[in-house]
Design a protein around this motif. Structure first.
Motif, PDB file in Angstrom:
ATOM      1  N   THR A  42      -3.873   1.351   0.516  1.00  0.00           N
ATOM      2  CA  THR A  42      -3.226   0.524   1.536  1.00  0.00           C
ATOM      3  C   THR A  42      -2.757   1.363   2.716  1.00  0.00           C
ATOM      4  O   THR A  42      -2.720   0.892   3.850  1.00  0.00           O
ATOM      5  CB  THR A  42      -2.028  -0.241   0.932  1.00  0.00           C
ATOM      6  OG1 THR A  42      -2.461  -0.920  -0.236  1.00  0.00           O
ATOM      7  CG2 THR A  42      -1.453  -1.233   1.908  1.00  0.00           C
ATOM      8  N   ASN A  46      -3.552   2.797   8.117  1.00  0.00           N
ATOM      9  CA  ASN A  46      -2.494   1.824   8.360  1.00  0.00           C
ATOM     10  C   ASN A  46      -1.180   2.541   8.653  1.00  0.00           C
ATOM     11  O   ASN A  46      -0.366   2.759   7.755  1.00  0.00           O
ATOM     12  CB  ASN A  46      -2.367   0.907   7.141  1.00  0.00           C
ATOM     13  CG  ASN A  46      -1.461  -0.260   7.370  1.00  0.00           C
ATOM     14  OD1 ASN A  46      -0.665  -0.279   8.301  1.00  0.00           O
ATOM     15  ND2 ASN A  46      -1.561  -1.246   6.494  1.00  0.00           N
ATOM     16  N   GLU A  47      -0.976   2.888   9.907  1.00  0.00           N
ATOM     17  CA  GLU A  47       0.226   3.639  10.280  1.00  0.00           C
ATOM     18  C   GLU A  47       1.506   2.828  10.072  1.00  0.00           C
ATOM     19  O   GLU A  47       2.549   3.375   9.745  1.00  0.00           O
ATOM     20  CB  GLU A  47       0.138   4.113  11.732  1.00  0.00           C
ATOM     21  CG  GLU A  47       1.158   5.168  12.054  1.00  0.00           C
ATOM     22  CD  GLU A  47       0.816   5.977  13.280  1.00  0.00           C
ATOM     23  OE1 GLU A  47       1.625   6.854  13.599  1.00  0.00           O
ATOM     24  OE2 GLU A  47      -0.222   5.748  13.912  1.00  0.00           O
ATOM     25  N   LYS A  48       1.426   1.509  10.203  1.00  0.00           N
ATOM     26  CA  LYS A  48       2.609   0.679   9.972  1.00  0.00           C
ATOM     27  C   LYS A  48       3.042   0.740   8.503  1.00  0.00           C
ATOM     28  O   LYS A  48       4.229   0.737   8.193  1.00  0.00           O
ATOM     29  CB  LYS A  48       2.349  -0.766  10.392  1.00  0.00           C
ATOM     30  CG  LYS A  48       2.299  -0.931  11.885  1.00  0.00           C
ATOM     31  CD  LYS A  48       2.159  -2.364  12.277  1.00  0.00           C
ATOM     32  CE  LYS A  48       2.094  -2.445  13.805  1.00  0.00           C
ATOM     33  NZ  LYS A  48       2.103  -3.818  14.273  1.00  0.00           N
ATOM     34  N   TYR A  49       2.083   0.820   7.597  1.00  0.00           N
ATOM     35  CA  TYR A  49       2.413   0.935   6.178  1.00  0.00           C
ATOM     36  C   TYR A  49       3.070   2.282   5.904  1.00  0.00           C
ATOM     37  O   TYR A  49       3.958   2.387   5.063  1.00  0.00           O
ATOM     38  CB  TYR A  49       1.173   0.735   5.316  1.00  0.00           C
ATOM     39  CG  TYR A  49       1.496   0.508   3.858  1.00  0.00           C
ATOM     40  CD1 TYR A  49       2.176  -0.625   3.440  1.00  0.00           C
ATOM     41  CD2 TYR A  49       1.135   1.444   2.899  1.00  0.00           C
ATOM     42  CE1 TYR A  49       2.495  -0.834   2.109  1.00  0.00           C
ATOM     43  CE2 TYR A  49       1.448   1.257   1.562  1.00  0.00           C
ATOM     44  CZ  TYR A  49       2.128   0.109   1.176  1.00  0.00           C
ATOM     45  OH  TYR A  49       2.442  -0.080  -0.146  1.00  0.00           O
ATOM     46  N   LYS A  50       2.651   3.302   6.628  1.00  0.00           N
ATOM     47  CA  LYS A  50       3.275   4.624   6.506  1.00  0.00           C
ATOM     48  C   LYS A  50       4.766   4.519   6.827  1.00  0.00           C
ATOM     49  O   LYS A  50       5.598   5.090   6.126  1.00  0.00           O
ATOM     50  CB  LYS A  50       2.589   5.609   7.454  1.00  0.00           C
ATOM     51  CG  LYS A  50       3.179   6.991   7.463  1.00  0.00           C
ATOM     52  CD  LYS A  50       2.442   7.881   8.453  1.00  0.00           C
ATOM     53  CE  LYS A  50       3.113   9.215   8.592  1.00  0.00           C
ATOM     54  NZ  LYS A  50       2.439  10.073   9.563  1.00  0.00           N
ATOM     55  N   GLU A  51       5.111   3.778   7.862  1.00  0.00           N
ATOM     56  CA  GLU A  51       6.515   3.584   8.231  1.00  0.00           C
ATOM     57  C   GLU A  51       7.267   2.834   7.133  1.00  0.00           C
ATOM     58  O   GLU A  51       8.406   3.159   6.825  1.00  0.00           O
ATOM     59  CB  GLU A  51       6.606   2.823   9.552  1.00  0.00           C
ATOM     60  CG  GLU A  51       6.082   3.613  10.732  1.00  0.00           C
ATOM     61  CD  GLU A  51       5.920   2.762  11.994  1.00  0.00           C
ATOM     62  OE1 GLU A  51       6.480   1.643  12.051  1.00  0.00           O
ATOM     63  OE2 GLU A  51       5.220   3.221  12.903  1.00  0.00           O
ATOM     64  N   ARG A  52       6.615   1.840   6.527  1.00  0.00           N
ATOM     65  CA  ARG A  52       7.253   1.083   5.438  1.00  0.00           C
ATOM     66  C   ARG A  52       7.525   1.979   4.238  1.00  0.00           C
ATOM     67  O   ARG A  52       8.588   1.901   3.618  1.00  0.00           O
ATOM     68  CB  ARG A  52       6.365  -0.090   5.016  1.00  0.00           C
ATOM     69  CG  ARG A  52       6.386  -1.232   6.013  1.00  0.00           C
ATOM     70  CD  ARG A  52       5.526  -2.370   5.584  1.00  0.00           C
ATOM     71  NE  ARG A  52       5.983  -2.924   4.313  1.00  0.00           N
ATOM     72  CZ  ARG A  52       5.263  -3.736   3.560  1.00  0.00           C
ATOM     73  NH1 ARG A  52       4.048  -4.100   3.935  1.00  0.00           N
ATOM     74  NH2 ARG A  52       5.732  -4.201   2.416  1.00  0.00           N
ATOM     75  N   SER A  54       7.953   5.219   4.284  1.00  0.00           N
ATOM     76  CA  SER A  54       9.034   6.134   4.666  1.00  0.00           C
ATOM     77  C   SER A  54      10.397   5.469   4.504  1.00  0.00           C
ATOM     78  O   SER A  54      11.327   6.057   3.940  1.00  0.00           O
ATOM     79  CB  SER A  54       8.874   6.595   6.111  1.00  0.00           C
ATOM     80  OG  SER A  54       7.770   7.427   6.240  1.00  0.00           O
ATOM     81  N   LYS A  55      10.521   4.242   4.985  1.00  0.00           N
ATOM     82  CA  LYS A  55      11.786   3.515   4.867  1.00  0.00           C
ATOM     83  C   LYS A  55      12.129   3.247   3.409  1.00  0.00           C
ATOM     84  O   LYS A  55      13.292   3.248   3.028  1.00  0.00           O
ATOM     85  CB  LYS A  55      11.716   2.199   5.635  1.00  0.00           C
ATOM     86  CG  LYS A  55      11.784   2.384   7.122  1.00  0.00           C
ATOM     87  CD  LYS A  55      11.680   1.051   7.836  1.00  0.00           C
ATOM     88  CE  LYS A  55      11.631   1.247   9.346  1.00  0.00           C
ATOM     89  NZ  LYS A  55      11.466  -0.033  10.052  1.00  0.00           N
ATOM     90  N   HIS A  70      -1.789   8.949   7.077  1.00  0.00           N
ATOM     91  CA  HIS A  70      -2.310   7.583   7.034  1.00  0.00           C
ATOM     92  C   HIS A  70      -3.828   7.540   7.198  1.00  0.00           C
ATOM     93  O   HIS A  70      -4.441   6.528   6.907  1.00  0.00           O
ATOM     94  CB  HIS A  70      -1.618   6.693   8.082  1.00  0.00           C
ATOM     95  CG  HIS A  70      -2.012   6.981   9.482  1.00  0.00           C
ATOM     96  ND1 HIS A  70      -1.473   8.026  10.193  1.00  0.00           N
ATOM     97  CD2 HIS A  70      -2.891   6.366  10.294  1.00  0.00           C
ATOM     98  CE1 HIS A  70      -2.011   8.035  11.394  1.00  0.00           C
ATOM     99  NE2 HIS A  70      -2.879   7.042  11.483  1.00  0.00           N
TER     100      HIS A  70
END
Length: 110
Positions: A42, A46-52, A54-55, A70
């Motif tokens: 996943t 998918n850079e946005k998933y990387k942020e998720r 991390s959070k 990513h």
């Protein structure tokens, strides 16, 4: 079929904690105490998933350093094994990862 504590086998496969849920979506490539390499399909591209991710992982105080790529879907987690094992849930996650690793440089006690 119920086991000795009354749960069905299917229930045991349902993620119960945040680490359980996260681990269902990764492949454990490498484990040694203090260093884990995971791959997550996943995460690939998918850079946005990387942020998720991390959070999600950031609040876990026993986690040391986390590097993610990513493009490849790679997640490298380095941590202080002794400190992490003070948290019973994280110690259980570490044992699970150890058993699922394609490469394990620590002895697996049977």
């Amino acid at each position: 079929m119920k086991n000795s504590i009354g749960f069905t086998a299917d229930y045991a496969r349902i993620p119960h904690t945040r680490p359980d849920f996260f681990l269902r979506g990764v492949d454990v490539a490498f484990y040694m105490p203090g260093r884990i390499r995971l791959y997550c399909r996943t995460l690939q591209g998918n850079e946005k998933y990387k942020e998720r991710i991390s959070k999600y992982l950031q609040p876990i105080s026993q986690m040391g350093h986390i590097e993610m790529n990513h493009l490849s879907g790679s997640i490298l987690i380095t941590y202080n094994a002794k400190q992490l094992r003070k948290n019973a849930d994280l110690a259980r996650v570490e044992r699970y990862i150890k058993g699922k690793a394609r490469i394990c440089t620590a002895p697996i006690l049977v």
